[in-house]
Motif scaffolding. Structure first.
Motif, PDB file in Angstrom:
ATOM      1  N   ARG A 129       0.820  -1.211   0.000  1.00  0.00           N
ATOM      2  CA  ARG A 129       0.000   0.000   0.000  1.00  0.00           C
ATOM      3  C   ARG A 129       0.855   1.262   0.000  1.00  0.00           C
ATOM      4  NH1 ARG A 129      -3.287  -3.078   4.381  1.00  0.00           N
ATOM      5  NH2 ARG A 129      -4.985  -3.985   3.155  1.00  0.00           N
ATOM      6  N   LYS A 132       1.369   2.853  -3.199  1.00  0.00           N
ATOM      7  CA  LYS A 132       0.094   3.265  -3.791  1.00  0.00           C
ATOM      8  C   LYS A 132      -0.675   2.144  -4.484  1.00  0.00           C
ATOM      9  CE  LYS A 132       1.673   8.018  -4.624  1.00  0.00           C
ATOM     10  NZ  LYS A 132       1.774   9.090  -5.636  1.00  0.00           N
ATOM     11  N   THR A 134      -3.341  -0.389  -3.449  1.00  0.00           N
ATOM     12  CA  THR A 134      -4.255  -0.929  -2.436  1.00  0.00           C
ATOM     13  C   THR A 134      -5.118  -2.052  -3.000  1.00  0.00           C
ATOM     14  OG1 THR A 134      -5.865   0.790  -2.986  1.00  0.00           O
ATOM     15  CG2 THR A 134      -4.368   1.246  -1.162  1.00  0.00           C
ATOM     16  N   ALA A 264      -5.280   5.032   2.946  1.00  0.00           N
ATOM     17  CA  ALA A 264      -4.978   5.882   1.791  1.00  0.00           C
ATOM     18  C   ALA A 264      -4.297   7.173   2.228  1.00  0.00           C
ATOM     19  CB  ALA A 264      -6.266   6.197   1.029  1.00  0.00           C
ATOM     20  N   SER A 288      -8.990  14.345   3.044  1.00  0.00           N
ATOM     21  CA  SER A 288      -9.160  13.070   3.757  1.00  0.00           C
ATOM     22  C   SER A 288     -10.127  13.222   4.926  1.00  0.00           C
ATOM     23  CB  SER A 288      -7.811  12.534   4.238  1.00  0.00           C
ATOM     24  OG  SER A 288      -7.216  13.427   5.162  1.00  0.00           O
TER      25      SER A 288
END
Length: 417
Positions: A129, A132, A134, A264, A288
């Motif tokens: 992850r 980048k 996932t 993320a 976020s």
């Protein structure tokens, strides 16, 4: 998908009755405590790997992945030994009723045999992850859950092994998950280490422990709190504890948006810091928070609406369903605060700042949840509703305080500039 594996075990075993449910649920919080170790390693590996990846430092990225392997093997084996030795005592410490202790011990002992692979799966997933990706961990966890559900059906119902069958299915699923995650990480050029990469500098190892130790301490303080919390709830009786355990399991599915965006956020913040792009970091932070809190608001509404049908998936006991549905409707209103809490953790973790989370987590868990629950259960003799009020107060406090600390740090940083 990771959350869903335990979810499926509880749901499928729940059809065997409240006693079987408690046998599986008794050690749930202990499994959370065990998970603190790979979680802490993962937080450190994620923060450092994301930053190295963002700066284009492929050599450091590979060294960090090699360290992820070494730490997974070391701590996976240590945890296995500890859990196998302590498995007969844990149900007693958790105040489980005598009639469920044998099955609870058996279930915990069997699934603990997979700890080397479980640790590897969690840690390697963070490495993947951090660059980048996932999707790959998601697909592996999807495979694990489909396999676990199928094996549960075979071992629990067809072979008739009950709780033992659920444990065997979970053992096999966790083991294959760890193997698959290892294959995935070796398949990525940016993460594929060579033999010389396993000899990391003492400076790099210090960085891992500098981030990982406070992350572990925070998670351990939290999970130990969950253990004490669950043991106090178990003293309210088998029916109440079954309702509590199932409701906790049911609610975890609604955490997914928050934890997904936390992951993320950590990855993107770490990469942006590696790129030395402060504007990008600022944008990621603001977006976020907005996205996560909004997603958890929707999740909370959905949870409130389906609380009773959701409980009925796990058990046929009307009393357990009613108690659990009541608890879920209470907590549904606070899901946005839970979202704010986890995204704040993601922002701190992405920056490698784990000490702040540890301090807030520890004070809130023990000063609010545990203390107030003890007063409600041991002194005032209240029931499940009041216990969940204590849990809700803890979550709201952590969310608000972490947000205040984050804002204060951001303001101080701007003043320094």
């Amino acid at each position: 998908m990771s959350i869903l594996l335990q979810y499926v075990d509880t749901a499928m075993v729940g059809r065997l009755g409240a006693q079987a449910t408690v046998a599986v649920s008794t050690t749930t919080t202990i499994n959370w405590l065990i998970g603190c170790v790979p979680h802490a390693i993962g937080v450190a590996i994620m923060a450092l790997t994301a930053r190295a990846n963002g700066s284009g430092d492929e050599k450091t990225t590979k060294k960090l992945t090699a360290q992820a392997l070494r730490l997974s093997i070391l701590y996976g084996l240590v945890l296995t030994v500890i859990c196998e030795v302590l498995s007969p005592f844990i149900p007693i410490w958790m105040h489980a009723s005598p009639e469920v202790r044998t099955e609870a011990t058996m279930y915990f002992s069997i699934i603990s045999l997979s700890l080397l692979f479980r640790t590897s799966a969690i840690v390697f997933a963070t490495s993947i992850r951090a660059v980048k990706d996932t999707k790959t961990p998601m697909l592996i966890n999807l495979f694990t859950n489909v396999l676990n559900a199928g094996l549960n059906w075979v071992f629990i119902y067809k072979v008739g092994l009950g709780v033992k069958g659920a444990a065997i299915a979970t053992l096999i699923s966790y083991t294959l998950s760890g193997i698959a995650m290892y294959i995935a990480v070796r398949g990525k050029e940016s993460l594929r280490w060579e033999r010389e990469d396993t000899h990391a500098s003492s400076e790099l190892q210090k960085e891992i422990y500098k981030i990982g130790v406070p992350a572990f301490a925070g998670s351990a303080a939290s999970c130990l709190g969950y253990v004490v919390f669950a043991s106090m709830v178990s003293s309210l009786g088998t029916t109440v504890f079954a309702a509590h355990s199932i409701a906790v399991e049911a609610e975890t599915l609604f955490y997914i948006p928050g934890y997904g965006f936390r992951t993320a956020t950590s990855s993107l913040v770490g990469n942006a810091l590696g790129e030395k792009d402060e504007r990008k970091v600022d944008i990621i932070q603001k977006l976020s928070i907005i996205i996560t809190v909004s997603a958890m608001l929707i999740s909370g509404v959905f949870l409130f609406v389906i609380a009773r049908p959701l409980m009925s998936i796990f058990t046929e006991s009307e009393e357990v369903i009613e108690l659990g549905a009541m608890a879920l409707r209470l907590v549904a209103f606070t899901e946005p605060f839970f979202g704010l809490m986890v995204v704040m953790e993601g922002l701190f973790y992405g920056e490698g700042k784990t000490r702040e989370v540890f301090i807030v987590e520890t004070i809130s868990m023990w000063g609010i949840r545990i203390l107030s629950t003890f007063i409600c259960v041991a002194v005032l003799k209240f029931g499940l509703r009041e216990v969940w009020y204590c849990m809700i107060a803890d979550n709201i406090c952590k969310a608000v305080v972490l947000f205040i600390v984050f804002q204060a740090r951001a303001k101080a940083a701007k003043n320094r500039k």
